[in-house]
Design an enzyme around this catalytic site. Structure first.
Site, PDB file in Angstrom:
ATOM      1  N   GLU A  88       4.286  -6.346   1.872  1.00 32.98           N
ATOM      2  CA  GLU A  88       3.938  -6.763   0.502  1.00 32.98           C
ATOM      3  C   GLU A  88       3.796  -5.568  -0.431  1.00 32.98           C
ATOM      4  O   GLU A  88       2.704  -5.310  -0.945  1.00 32.98           O
ATOM      5  CB  GLU A  88       2.592  -7.488   0.506  1.00 32.98           C
ATOM      6  CG  GLU A  88       2.452  -8.639   1.440  1.00 32.98           C
ATOM      7  CD  GLU A  88       0.982  -9.056   1.628  1.00 32.98           C
ATOM      8  OE1 GLU A  88       0.073  -8.311   1.231  1.00 32.98           O
ATOM      9  OE2 GLU A  88       0.774 -10.134   2.175  1.00 32.98           O
ATOM     10  N   PRO A  89       4.858  -4.830  -0.671  1.00 31.58           N
ATOM     11  CA  PRO A  89       4.711  -3.672  -1.567  1.00 31.58           C
ATOM     12  C   PRO A  89       4.674  -4.107  -3.031  1.00 31.58           C
ATOM     13  O   PRO A  89       5.384  -5.018  -3.442  1.00 31.58           O
ATOM     14  CB  PRO A  89       5.974  -2.857  -1.294  1.00 31.58           C
ATOM     15  CG  PRO A  89       6.984  -3.874  -0.863  1.00 31.58           C
ATOM     16  CD  PRO A  89       6.232  -4.981  -0.172  1.00 31.58           C
ATOM     17  N   ARG A 102      -5.701   2.772 -15.861  1.00 28.68           N
ATOM     18  CA  ARG A 102      -5.777   3.488 -14.583  1.00 28.68           C
ATOM     19  C   ARG A 102      -6.472   4.857 -14.673  1.00 28.68           C
ATOM     20  O   ARG A 102      -7.279   5.184 -13.805  1.00 28.68           O
ATOM     21  CB  ARG A 102      -4.385   3.634 -13.943  1.00 28.68           C
ATOM     22  CG  ARG A 102      -3.698   2.287 -13.665  1.00 28.68           C
ATOM     23  CD  ARG A 102      -2.522   2.411 -12.717  1.00 28.68           C
ATOM     24  NE  ARG A 102      -2.968   2.729 -11.368  1.00 28.68           N
ATOM     25  CZ  ARG A 102      -2.905   3.909 -10.825  1.00 28.68           C
ATOM     26  NH1 ARG A 102      -2.338   4.903 -11.466  1.00 28.68           N
ATOM     27  NH2 ARG A 102      -3.365   4.114  -9.611  1.00 28.68           N
ATOM     28  N   TYR A 136      -9.679   4.727 -12.321  1.00 33.07           N
ATOM     29  CA  TYR A 136      -9.505   5.356 -10.994  1.00 33.07           C
ATOM     30  C   TYR A 136      -9.360   6.875 -11.074  1.00 33.07           C
ATOM     31  O   TYR A 136      -8.943   7.492 -10.095  1.00 33.07           O
ATOM     32  CB  TYR A 136      -8.241   4.819 -10.310  1.00 33.07           C
ATOM     33  CG  TYR A 136      -8.073   3.328 -10.350  1.00 33.07           C
ATOM     34  CD1 TYR A 136      -8.950   2.486  -9.683  1.00 33.07           C
ATOM     35  CD2 TYR A 136      -7.006   2.766 -11.035  1.00 33.07           C
ATOM     36  CE1 TYR A 136      -8.772   1.120  -9.720  1.00 33.07           C
ATOM     37  CE2 TYR A 136      -6.823   1.395 -11.064  1.00 33.07           C
ATOM     38  CZ  TYR A 136      -7.716   0.582 -10.412  1.00 33.07           C
ATOM     39  OH  TYR A 136      -7.525  -0.773 -10.447  1.00 33.07           O
ATOM     40  N   TYR A 151       0.485  -1.913 -12.268  1.00 31.69           N
ATOM     41  CA  TYR A 151      -0.913  -1.975 -12.683  1.00 31.69           C
ATOM     42  C   TYR A 151      -1.101  -1.371 -14.075  1.00 31.69           C
ATOM     43  O   TYR A 151      -2.106  -0.737 -14.353  1.00 31.69           O
ATOM     44  CB  TYR A 151      -1.809  -1.295 -11.635  1.00 31.69           C
ATOM     45  CG  TYR A 151      -1.576  -1.834 -10.237  1.00 31.69           C
ATOM     46  CD1 TYR A 151      -1.937  -3.151  -9.940  1.00 31.69           C
ATOM     47  CD2 TYR A 151      -0.955  -1.071  -9.251  1.00 31.69           C
ATOM     48  CE1 TYR A 151      -1.705  -3.670  -8.676  1.00 31.69           C
ATOM     49  CE2 TYR A 151      -0.712  -1.591  -7.984  1.00 31.69           C
ATOM     50  CZ  TYR A 151      -1.086  -2.889  -7.708  1.00 31.69           C
ATOM     51  OH  TYR A 151      -0.857  -3.407  -6.461  1.00 31.69           O
ATOM     52  N   CYS A 153     -13.179   3.273 -28.877  1.00 32.60           N
ATOM     53  CA  CYS A 153     -14.482   3.922 -29.029  1.00 32.60           C
ATOM     54  C   CYS A 153     -15.208   4.102 -27.709  1.00 32.60           C
ATOM     55  O   CYS A 153     -16.253   3.480 -27.475  1.00 32.60           O
ATOM     56  CB  CYS A 153     -15.328   3.124 -30.007  1.00 32.60           C
ATOM     57  SG  CYS A 153     -14.523   3.056 -31.605  1.00 32.60           S
ATOM     58  N   GLU A 154     -14.646   4.887 -26.819  1.00 27.36           N
ATOM     59  CA  GLU A 154     -15.291   5.237 -25.560  1.00 27.36           C
ATOM     60  C   GLU A 154     -14.807   6.622 -25.154  1.00 27.36           C
ATOM     61  O   GLU A 154     -13.618   6.914 -25.271  1.00 27.36           O
ATOM     62  CB  GLU A 154     -14.882   4.259 -24.436  1.00 27.36           C
ATOM     63  CG  GLU A 154     -15.296   2.839 -24.694  1.00 27.36           C
ATOM     64  CD  GLU A 154     -15.636   2.093 -23.416  1.00 27.36           C
ATOM     65  OE1 GLU A 154     -15.958   2.738 -22.409  1.00 27.36           O
ATOM     66  OE2 GLU A 154     -15.579   0.863 -23.464  1.00 27.36           O
ATOM     67  N   ARG A 180       3.213  -1.471  -5.917  1.00 29.45           N
ATOM     68  CA  ARG A 180       3.390  -0.191  -6.605  1.00 29.45           C
ATOM     69  C   ARG A 180       4.695   0.511  -6.215  1.00 29.45           C
ATOM     70  O   ARG A 180       5.382   1.075  -7.057  1.00 29.45           O
ATOM     71  CB  ARG A 180       2.207   0.716  -6.239  1.00 29.45           C
ATOM     72  CG  ARG A 180       2.159   2.007  -7.006  1.00 29.45           C
ATOM     73  CD  ARG A 180       1.095   2.948  -6.414  1.00 29.45           C
ATOM     74  NE  ARG A 180      -0.125   2.309  -6.071  1.00 29.45           N
ATOM     75  CZ  ARG A 180      -1.197   2.230  -6.871  1.00 29.45           C
ATOM     76  NH1 ARG A 180      -1.152   2.765  -8.064  1.00 29.45           N
ATOM     77  NH2 ARG A 180      -2.296   1.633  -6.470  1.00 29.45           N
ATOM     78  N   GLY A 231       0.764  -1.238   0.000  1.00 35.54           N
ATOM     79  CA  GLY A 231       0.000   0.000   0.000  1.00 35.54           C
ATOM     80  C   GLY A 231       0.791   1.281   0.000  1.00 35.54           C
ATOM     81  O   GLY A 231       0.218   2.356  -0.191  1.00 35.54           O
TER      82      GLY A 231
HETATM   83  N1  LLP Z   1      -1.166  -7.049  -0.598  1.00 40.23           N
HETATM   84  C1  LLP Z   1      -2.471  -7.238  -0.848  1.00 40.23           C
HETATM   85  C2  LLP Z   1      -3.224  -8.209  -0.062  1.00 40.23           C
HETATM   86  C3  LLP Z   1      -3.118  -6.475  -1.854  1.00 40.23           C
HETATM   87  O1  LLP Z   1      -4.405  -6.635  -2.082  1.00 40.23           O
HETATM   88  C4  LLP Z   1      -2.352  -5.531  -2.605  1.00 40.23           C
HETATM   89  C5  LLP Z   1      -2.984  -4.739  -3.663  1.00 40.23           C
HETATM   90  C6  LLP Z   1      -0.975  -5.402  -2.314  1.00 40.23           C
HETATM   91  C7  LLP Z   1      -0.433  -6.173  -1.303  1.00 40.23           C
HETATM   92  C8  LLP Z   1      -0.100  -4.457  -3.050  1.00 40.23           C
HETATM   93  O2  LLP Z   1      -0.511  -3.133  -2.915  1.00 40.23           O
HETATM   94  P1  LLP Z   1       0.443  -1.944  -3.391  1.00 40.23           P
HETATM   95  O3  LLP Z   1       1.689  -2.003  -2.555  1.00 40.23           O
HETATM   96  O4  LLP Z   1       0.742  -2.137  -4.826  1.00 40.23           O
HETATM   97  O5  LLP Z   1      -0.348  -0.723  -3.146  1.00 40.23           O
HETATM   98  N2  LLP Z   1      -5.084  -1.669  -9.659  1.00 40.23           N
HETATM   99  C9  LLP Z   1      -5.036  -0.666  -8.624  1.00 40.23           C
HETATM  100  C10 LLP Z   1      -4.363  -1.169  -7.366  1.00 40.23           C
HETATM  101  C11 LLP Z   1      -5.010  -2.393  -6.785  1.00 40.23           C
HETATM  102  C12 LLP Z   1      -4.303  -2.918  -5.565  1.00 40.23           C
HETATM  103  C13 LLP Z   1      -4.868  -4.208  -5.100  1.00 40.23           C
HETATM  104  N3  LLP Z   1      -4.204  -4.798  -3.997  1.00 40.23           N
HETATM  105  C14 LLP Z   1      -4.344   0.565  -9.168  1.00 40.23           C
HETATM  106  O6  LLP Z   1      -3.961   0.586 -10.335  1.00 40.23           O
HETATM  107  O7  LLP Z   1      -4.234   1.568  -8.478  1.00 40.23           O
END
Ligand code: LLP
Length: 428
Positions: free
Chosen positions: A274-275, A313, A317, A373, A344-345, A277, A240
């Site tokens: 668990e990073p 994205r 979002y 992503y 076409c959107e 992004r 996150g």
């Molecule tokens: N761990 C779990 C259980 C998750 O569900 C996620 C992301 C992560 C780790 C990794 O999160 P991060 O560090 O990347 O923020 N498609 C969306 C993001 C969806 C994230 C889903 N879960 C976007 O493009 O913003």
């Protein structure tokens, strides 16, 4: 060290690779990733978390290309996965099975069996139903599944509605208050060994306070469980961590580490994060070519060969991705432009109301921050071939996934004989 994406000789480079030349070699649109950028991000995070003994698991969903996973695995990362496909990608990329954590809100029995067979390190379980199912699958196989409970701490991460996960109204995890009941149930199951808790409150989080609140909740529940005789020896703190797409303030890593230390650092638990992004978001771009310029009443429309099917994205979002010409022709114009694709959107745009230097047909633009992503969420909508991915390391580059050819695109469909063979009785 060579910076990841930087200007040299009037144009954008990825490390020591001239992106204009690369575009000529591989065609557009294409994703380009910098190895150095990924490795640097990993090292920056490891520098503050290693002293606390925190294991870093790359959330493969952000970018599951095996070359990307392998780059981060070489730097030291394990993998956080959410499907059998991602387990297969992580294993193929060389991540040891024991360093794979299987999250995911609704795993199938087949996926559980596959993961058990592979010998993955842990299942993060998100419901009682899933726990019961995993127990049954494991017993049938004569195995014991290492289990962590994904708790929902009911913390608002203050991020986009579609990527917040830690509130009561979200589908994820088990209400943290139900943790004692969960561990009591698990204690009676021969197929599971539950000693861990995990949480993940959302994505692109730029304030540290929600992490602190969530981790504090995890600490309190760990102490309460221990007081009740439950062994908890591992905590998974989720992903996150937000990144800078525009003018956000990036979370301070030292402060993040301090929060980890102050909330859960003294529990004697193994810890992991668990990073996704954070590690790859700004290590990738999408390079597109301008294919049409259409002056509008209030703004210009710059059509590129990259579209919402390549990078969804912005559409999904309202996400902001900086866009720049690879070789700017001059200063930014006073008139705004929408950078759009040919799909076409009306929702098909990469950027709206941008003040960019003059762009002409044939010019190349880079959509920044497309490493996470991006390619993983791409589709062939409008029968557009998936864009290739290219990995750069110093002056080297390698096409880590080629463009889907039209032959491959067509070959994915199969038309039944009754539609093509006129001699077949249609039964009408
Ligand atoms: N761990 C779990 C259980 C998750 O569900 C996620 C992301 C992560 C780790 C990794 O999160 P991060 O560090 O990347 O923020 N498609 C969306 C993001 C969806 C994230 C889903 N879960 C976007 O493009 O913003």
């Amino acid at each position: 060290m060579t910076p990841a994406f930087h200007d040299r000789d009037g144009g954008l480079f990825a490390e020591d690779v001239d992106l204009t030349a690369l575009a000529e070699a591989v065609g557009t649109p294409f994703f380009c990733y910098s190895s150095a950028a990924m490795t640097d991000r990993y090292k920056a995070l490891a520098a503050v978390l290693d002293p606390l003994g925190v294991d870093i698991l790359f959330a493969v969903k952000a970018n599951s290309n095996q070359a990307v996973i392998a780059t981060l695995a070489a730097a030291g990362a394990g993998a956080d996965v959410v499907s059998e496909g991602e387990i297969r990608q992580a294993l193929a990329a060389g991540v040891p099975a024991r360093r794979i954590v299987f999250a995911g809100v609704a795993k199938t029995a087949a996926e559980m069996a596959f993961a058990l067979e592979a010998g993955i390190g842990q299942f993060n379980v998100e419901s009682f139903a899933e726990l019961t199912m995993l127990d049954a699958v494991a017993r049938e196989m004569g195995r014991v599944a290492p289990v962590g409970l994904r708790v929902n701490p009911d913390v608002d991460a203050g991020t986009h509605e579609k990527i917040t996960t830690g509130r009561k109204e979200n589908k994820f995890g088990v209400d943290i208050a139900a943790a004692p009941a969960f561990f009591a149930a698990a204690a009676d199951m021969a197929g599971v060994d539950a000693r861990s808790m995990s949480l993940h409150i959302g994505s692109q989080i730029t304030q540290l306070e929600p992490f602190e609140r969530a981790y504090r909740g995890l600490r309190e529940m760990t102490l309460a469980l221990r007081a009740a005789g439950v062994t908890i020896d591992h905590l998974d703190l989720g992903g996150g961590l937000g990144i800078v797409y525009a003018d956000e303030t990036a979370p301070d890593l030292n402060q993040y580490a301090r929060i980890v230390r102050d909330t859960v650092g003294d529990l004697g638990c193994r810890l992991s994060v668990e990073p996704g992004r954070f590690l790859v978001g700004n290590a990738g771009i999408l390079v597109c070519q301008v294919i049409l310029v259409k002056p509008g009443e209030t703004r210009d429309f710059i059509f590129t060969d990259g579209a919402m099917n390549d990078l969804i994205r912005p559409t999904l979002y309202e996400a902001y991705h900086a866009i720049r010409p690879l070789r700017p022709r001059g200063p930014a114009q006073a008139r705004p432009a929408d950078i759009v694709g040919p799909v076409c959107e009306s929702g098909d745009y990469l950027g709206k109301g941008r003040y960019l230097p003059t762009l002409e047909v044939g010019d190349l633009v880079a959509v920044m921050g497309a490493g996470a992503y991006g390619a993983v969420m791409a589709s062939t909508y409008n029968s557009r071939p998936l864009a290739p991915e290219v990995l750069v390391a110093g002056a080297r580059h390698h096409v880590i996934r080629p463009r889907l050819s039209y032959a491959e695109l067509l070959a994915r469909d199969s038309v039944p004989l009754w539609l093509t063979d006129q001699t077949v009785d249609h039964g009408a």
